[in-house]
Design a protein around this motif. Structure first.
Motif, PDB file in Angstrom:
ATOM      1  N   LEU A  76       1.042  -1.174  -0.201  1.00  0.00           N
ATOM      2  CA  LEU A  76      -0.223   0.392  -0.187  1.00  0.00           C
ATOM      3  C   LEU A  76       0.408   0.834  -0.642  1.00  0.00           C
ATOM      4  CD1 LEU A  76      -2.785  -0.740   2.192  1.00  0.00           C
ATOM      5  CD2 LEU A  76      -3.054  -0.702  -0.040  1.00  0.00           C
ATOM      6  N   GLY A  77       0.975   2.423  -0.756  1.00  0.00           N
ATOM      7  CA  GLY A  77       1.339   3.217  -0.955  1.00  0.00           C
ATOM      8  C   GLY A  77       0.318   4.192   0.131  1.00  0.00           C
ATOM      9  N   GLU A  78       0.677   6.109   0.485  1.00  0.00           N
ATOM     10  CA  GLU A  78       0.358   6.764   1.337  1.00  0.00           C
ATOM     11  C   GLU A  78      -0.570   7.207   0.875  1.00  0.00           C
ATOM     12  OE1 GLU A  78       3.323  10.382   0.461  1.00  0.00           O
ATOM     13  OE2 GLU A  78       4.607   9.521   2.073  1.00  0.00           O
ATOM     14  N   GLY A  79      -1.714   6.711   1.596  1.00  0.00           N
ATOM     15  CA  GLY A  79      -3.076   7.482   1.637  1.00  0.00           C
ATOM     16  C   GLY A  79      -3.880   6.707   1.703  1.00  0.00           C
ATOM     17  N   SER A  80      -3.560   5.446   1.531  1.00  0.00           N
ATOM     18  CA  SER A  80      -4.158   4.159   1.839  1.00  0.00           C
ATOM     19  C   SER A  80      -4.808   3.505   2.940  1.00  0.00           C
ATOM     20  CB  SER A  80      -3.418   2.666   1.302  1.00  0.00           C
ATOM     21  OG  SER A  80      -3.198   3.307  -0.716  1.00  0.00           O
ATOM     22  N   GLU A  81      -4.415   4.347   4.099  1.00  0.00           N
ATOM     23  CA  GLU A  81      -5.152   4.324   5.228  1.00  0.00           C
ATOM     24  C   GLU A  81      -6.311   3.223   5.762  1.00  0.00           C
ATOM     25  OE1 GLU A  81      -2.104   7.133   5.919  1.00  0.00           O
ATOM     26  OE2 GLU A  81      -3.792   7.034   5.041  1.00  0.00           O
ATOM     27  N   GLU A  82      -7.180   4.357   4.837  1.00  0.00           N
ATOM     28  CA  GLU A  82      -8.625   3.359   4.574  1.00  0.00           C
ATOM     29  C   GLU A  82      -8.315   1.464   4.299  1.00  0.00           C
ATOM     30  OE1 GLU A  82     -12.608   4.727   3.171  1.00  0.00           O
ATOM     31  OE2 GLU A  82     -11.597   6.124   3.737  1.00  0.00           O
ATOM     32  N   LEU A  83      -8.174   1.841   3.367  1.00  0.00           N
ATOM     33  CA  LEU A  83      -8.212   0.520   2.925  1.00  0.00           C
ATOM     34  C   LEU A  83      -6.862  -0.837   3.437  1.00  0.00           C
ATOM     35  CD1 LEU A  83      -8.402  -1.316   0.122  1.00  0.00           C
ATOM     36  CD2 LEU A  83      -6.628  -0.754  -0.320  1.00  0.00           C
TER      37      LEU A  83
END
Length: 171
Positions: A76-83
């Protein structure tokens, strides 16, 4: 509180100081996609191309990987906290609303910055986890993507872009 619980908490806090990438491990049972968030992922070998993932023995994903013999590591990349959180919790359909495709028989997340599809080469005991050694069969990545990191019990981002790789002399 028993000493063993104190030691477990202290060990968890200590190991939490090791920043890791965040991945979603995916596989299939007979008919459904299965997935979970993991940080215990590492490259193992360049010849043959192998990596390891460590999955808790109590998790259904462990059984599903054992039965299917194949899994994918979706980085996962930055901004994928919800995923990441979606796959970190127990719920009936973690793939509801998640954009994915099937690659070599396993689900691959379209929002991942990289993925590796592996065949299970070995499953080794590791205390309350199973250490799966995966033979890398197919992999892709996005250039310039920055990873989602996990550190001290929370998600983090890199503050700046990584510098160019510096060659290291081995002799």
């Amino acid at each position: 509180m028993p000493a063993s619980l104190d030691l477990t908490a202290a060990f968890r806090a200590t190991m939490g100081r090791l920043a890791t990438g965040v991945s979603v491990i995916t596989t299939r049972n007979e008919s459904d996609p299965i997935g979970m968030t993991a940080s215990a992922v590492a490259s193992l070998s360049m010849d043959p191309l192998q990596l390891i993932v460590c999955i808790g023995n109590h998790l259904y994903t462990c059984e599903a990987i054992t039965n299917s013999g194949r899994f994918a590591v979706n980085i996962l990349g930055e901004g994928s906290e919800e995923l990441a959180m979606n796959f970190a919790v127990s719920k009936p359909d973690k793939f509801a609303g998640v954009d994915f495709h099937v690659e070599h028989g396993v689900p691959v997340l379209r929002d991942a910055i990289a993925y590796v599809v592996c065949d299970v080469a070995a499953a080794l005991p590791g205390g309350d986890h199973t250490i799966f050694v995966g033979d890398a069969r197919h992999f892709e990545h996005r250039e310039q993507a920055r990873p989602l990191l996990y550190f001290a019990g929370g998600f983090r981002s890199m503050r700046r872009a990584p510098s160019a790789a510096v060659p290291v002399r081995t002799s």
